[in-house]
Scaffold this active site. Structure first.
Site, mmCIF file in Angstrom:
data_model
loop_
_atom_site.group_PDB
_atom_site.id
_atom_site.type_symbol
_atom_site.label_atom_id
_atom_site.label_comp_id
_atom_site.label_asym_id
_atom_site.label_seq_id
_atom_site.Cartn_x
_atom_site.Cartn_y
_atom_site.Cartn_z
ATOM 1 N N GLY B 127 55.693 76.909 -0.286
ATOM 2 C CA GLY B 127 55.939 77.211 0.827
ATOM 3 C C GLY B 127 55.222 79.296 0.403
ATOM 4 O O GLY B 127 55.764 79.548 0.814
ATOM 5 N N GLU B 244 50.220 78.256 -13.215
ATOM 6 C CA GLU B 244 49.874 77.946 -12.645
ATOM 7 C C GLU B 244 48.462 77.197 -12.391
ATOM 8 O O GLU B 244 48.224 76.270 -12.792
ATOM 9 C CB GLU B 244 49.161 78.499 -10.658
ATOM 10 C CG GLU B 244 49.045 76.972 -9.877
ATOM 11 C CD GLU B 244 48.548 77.833 -8.099
ATOM 12 O OE1 GLU B 244 48.495 78.329 -8.152
ATOM 13 O OE2 GLU B 244 48.561 76.034 -7.889
ATOM 14 N N SER B 387 40.906 79.475 -4.016
ATOM 15 C CA SER B 387 39.594 78.784 -3.836
ATOM 16 C C SER B 387 38.722 79.727 -5.062
ATOM 17 O O SER B 387 38.862 80.768 -5.526
ATOM 18 C CB SER B 387 38.793 79.745 -2.804
ATOM 19 O OG SER B 387 38.328 80.907 -2.863
ATOM 20 N N GLU B 389 36.018 81.361 -5.066
ATOM 21 C CA GLU B 389 35.099 82.377 -5.024
ATOM 22 C C GLU B 389 36.802 83.418 -5.266
ATOM 23 O O GLU B 389 36.640 84.664 -5.041
ATOM 24 C CB GLU B 389 35.146 82.305 -3.024
ATOM 25 C CG GLU B 389 33.624 81.429 -2.403
ATOM 26 C CD GLU B 389 34.033 79.928 -2.709
ATOM 27 O OE1 GLU B 389 35.334 79.524 -2.415
ATOM 28 O OE2 GLU B 389 32.905 79.994 -3.312
#
Lengths: 377, 402
Positions: B127, B244, B387, B389
């Site tokens: 979340g 991650e 992302s 970017e």
């Protein structure tokens, strides 16, 4: 799995880095490019003292280790020479011709020539590619015909890198079916050189061979069996060029980053602008990926499996050339007007990267070679 | 400098291979290799099998039941699992919340949650993102207000992956609106069965239900489920994002997909010849293979440096994320393109295991059916996990100091 250099390799790298910083600055290099020789003969002597002119040779022939240094040693030397945009014909003399003599030469030829290369007394150039041959290695029209106890050579060679400074040429020629290699004195009767500077400030020559007579002892290796030897030497040369390109890309990234941090527009350093930051990030990514591929080439070029060796080097040269194009073009773009002037090193790095991309096969040629190998695999 | 694996590492690879041959259920690997839909049970079963072997959490320290393997061993394990068609071990429990619980959780939390992650009992989901907080994560607004021994949580999370199966969700919640946005965030573990939680599917562009929005209405969370200190959650969140990115290069998986691409290009025909003999297409395969070769070595360089320094990957992991995701996208695109217009049919049932083909459909449909969907689905890879970017911003700021 080990990505570290040995203590000896790190020491050599450090020596070269200090030499480039102290004795091979950009202004010095600019002056050399305009000089008659086009390179620094005293630097060549220094290279001999450092031992790098003997790097690929076994100890018996002036080399620094029992079996000769490996391609990883060459990689770190080339990376440093790249950073300094060194003009000395290292690839021509040491990697290409030194490698050919090491691989194909008789004991007598090795004994006569390799220590002289190692000592910096002998320079050579490979006269192999011909007008109309483009990058194809077996496209050789120059002929070798038996004449007395020796040979007679006739033909034309194009863009012989390091040709003007070479004491000797290694000439490829067709004798009957296969290719053969010959050691030819650059001043021999019938040899004509048209020398010129190259776009990146080095020197090359077109060579005409008209009835050049050489003795039987000029033959390097077995008559008619030179193609695989030439292929191997060019794989070594391309692996070396990959490392040189990585050295240049690293240096170019450093100067570009410095420029982004110091050049101000709209009241802030231009490196604050995201459009420019992302271009710089792309350059860093491309350089790291290129470094990985140059490492692959250096490790695999020593492989005994010729197909594996050629496939890996082709992959690396294609990829490094593509990365070099991106880094070179973006470095110029990020420097704005300063990127397109002769006065700054940026343009010179860019020009050398571009010429590396056209030397011994361009990105398309090597991608094609790698791609065609997929049909076999 | 040596790119070869050591004899020991080769033996280790054989050991992993042997395990996969013996224990990876064919019914599962066939789905993975054939691009079929996986069910919750497939993921859980595989986690249980790994756990039985003691390999449930390859990246965890031994003290918490992990293998204690070094980075190279983990890389070999990933590569072999991908090649054999093992399901991805979902990262939400193992790679995301677990390292946070180990580093910042208290012993009671560690004993309560970690064993149930490693044995597959608890399915975790994430979340983090909210409708108004994507790349700008710190602007999140889901509130948690302390009332006695509970936090009362109100708000909405989105882009929640596979939360429809989840037992637990780890959330970033706002516990303070004072000061910088980063300083008022806390890290809360929430039982998905708590009253007031609603999970609503978001159907993705490939027609599949992979992600959700999760609504929280007066959800009461015991304060013992707070990780670390209140308002320190941003620190833990950043720590989590670093973890991650490990394995985010996806080299093993992309190597498998490259192999599949070549298989398809050998099977499909163009002008009566295998497609792979078409130079224009073959060169595109060659180009993506070059990218992947370079990434594999870059990845090994990064993990061997990590191994030496014994630390989580730094900002250089952003390079792996960018190239890894781009390569995954290139591969799915080329696989689809290899089919030409045979990629057009949308056959929803064809993604179910055991689909035998519809009467009248040509036999390629079995492997063809998933390829366009995967291409569409994999547009997510350059968007999620920060992302590309955002990754370039990280490179600019953390590596280059711009």
């Amino acid at each position: 799995m080990d990505f570290n250099y040995t203590e000896e390799q790190l020491a050599l790298q450090d020596t070269l880095r200090r030499f480039i910083a102290k004795d091979y600055g950009f202004e010095h290099r600019r002056a050399l490019a305009k000089s008659a020789d086009g390179f620094d003969r005293s630097a060549w002597k220094t290279f001999a003292d450092f031992g790098i002119l003997a790097l690929p040779f076994p100890e018996d022939f002036g080399g620094i280790s029992e079996h000769g240094g490996n391609a990883v040693d060459t990689m770190l030397v080339m990376e440093m020479l790249g950073r300094g945009l060194a003009l000395e014909p290292y690839v021509s003399t040491v990697v290409l011709c030194g490698g050919l003599i090491r691989d194909a030469g008789s004991a007598a030829q090795k004994k006569a020539l390799l220590p002289a290369i190692a000592g910096g007394e002998l320079m050579l150039a490979l006269a192999h590619f011909e007008p109309g041959a483009r990058y194809e290695l077996d496209h050789v029209a120059t002929t070798a015909t038996a004449a007395g106890s020796g040979w007679r050579l006739d033909g034309a060679k194009a863009v012989v890198l390091g040709g003007p400074s070479a004491d000797k040429l290694i000439v490829s020629a067709r004798a009957g079916k296969g290719l053969s290699l010959f050691l030819v004195d650059a001043k021999a009767s019938g040899v004509t050189l048209r020398a010129y500077p190259t776009q990146d400030g080095a020197r090359a020559a077109d060579v005409k061979l008209a009835g050049v007579k050489v003795g039987a002892d000029a033959l390097l290796g077995t008559a008619g069996a030179a193609l695989p030897v030439i292929e191997r030497a060019l794989d070594y040369a391309n692996a070396a060029l990959c490392a040189e390109a990585v050295g240049i890309m690293s240096a170019l990234n450093e100067v570009t980053l410095e420029y982004l941090k110091t050049r101000k527009q709209f009241g802030v350093p231009i490196g604050k602008f995201q459009a420019l930051q992302h271009r710089m990030a792309d350059m860093v990514i491309a350089t790291e990926q290129a470094r990985s591929m140059a490492t692959l080439a250096a490790v695999r070029v020593d492989s005994r499996d010729a197909a594996e060796r050629s496939r890996s080097v082709a992959a690396a040269k294609a990829y490094v050339t593509q990365s070099a194009r991106l880094v070179g073009q973006q470095a110029v773009q990020l420097h704005g007007g300063m990127g397109v002037v002769d006065e700054l090193n940026v343009a010179h790095y860019f020009k050398r990267l571009t010429m590396i991309g056209l030397t011994f096969g361009d990105a398309d040629y090597h991608l094609g070679k790698f791609s065609d190998a997929l049909l076999v695999a | 400098m040596d790119l070869n694996f050591t004899a020991e590492e080769q033996l280790f690879r054989e050991e992993v291979r042997g395990f996969l041959r013996a224990k990876l259920p064919v019914a599962i690997s066939r789905k993975v290799l054939g691009g079929k839909r996986l069910e919750k049970g497939d993921f859980v079963r595989w986690q249980q099998l790994l756990n039985e072997r003691g390999w449930g959490a390859v990246a965890w320290p031994e003290a918490f039941g992990g293998t204690g393997w070094n980075a190279v061993q983990q890389h070999i394990f990933d590569e072999e699992c991908a090649d054999a068609g093992a399901p991805l071990q979902l990262p939400f429990g193992l790679k995301m919340v677990a390292p946070v619980i180990m580093a910042f959780g208290n012993p009671a939390q560690q004993q309560r949650f970690l064993p149930r992650i490693i044995d597959g009992s608890d399915w975790w989901c994430q979340g983090y993102s909210e409708p108004g907080a994507g790349s700008d994560l710190a602007s999140l607004t889901m509130r948690a207000v302390r009332e006695g021994d509970h936090y009362v949580v109100n708000g909405q999370k989105t882009w929640n992956t596979l939360g429809q199966y989840a037992d637990w969700i780890f959330c970033l919640v706002r516990t303070s609106t004072e000061g910088r946005p980063q300083t008022g965030i806390s890290f809360l573990l929430i039982d998905m069965k708590t009253p007031g939680i609603t999970v609503r599917p978001i159907i993705m562009l490939d027609g599949e239900h992979e992600i959700n929005e999760v609504w929280f209405e007066d959800v009461r969370v015991p304060v013992e489920n707070l990780i670390g200190e209140e308002n320190k959650g941003w620190t833990y969140a950043k720590f989590l994002l670093g973890h991650e990115r490990t394995g985010i290069a996806g080299v093993g998986r992309s190597k498998r997909e490259l192999k599949k691409l070549k298989d398809i290009a050998r099977k499909e025909t163009a002008n009566g010849r295998p497609l792979i003999e078409d130079q224009r297409f073959r060169d595109r395969i060659a180009q993506v293979e070059l990218e992947l070769m370079a990434l594999e070595i870059t990845n090994l360089r990064v993990i061997s440096a990590e191994g030496e320094k014994k630390r989580a990957p730094g900002p250089e992991a952003s390079i792996l994320k960018i190239k890894g995701s781009e390569i995954q996208q290139m591969l799915t695109e080329l696989q689809m393109q290899a089919l030409g217009h045979y990629a057009l049919p949308y056959l929803e049932n064809a993604l179910d295991a055991g689909w035998q083909g519809d009467a009248g459909m040509p036999d390629y449909a079995d492997y063809a059916a998933s390829l366009a969907g995967h291409y569409f689905n994999f547009r997510k890879t350059t968007i999620y996990g920060g992302s590309n970017e955002i990754q370039k911003n990280i490179i600019s700021q953390m590596i280059l100091g711009l």
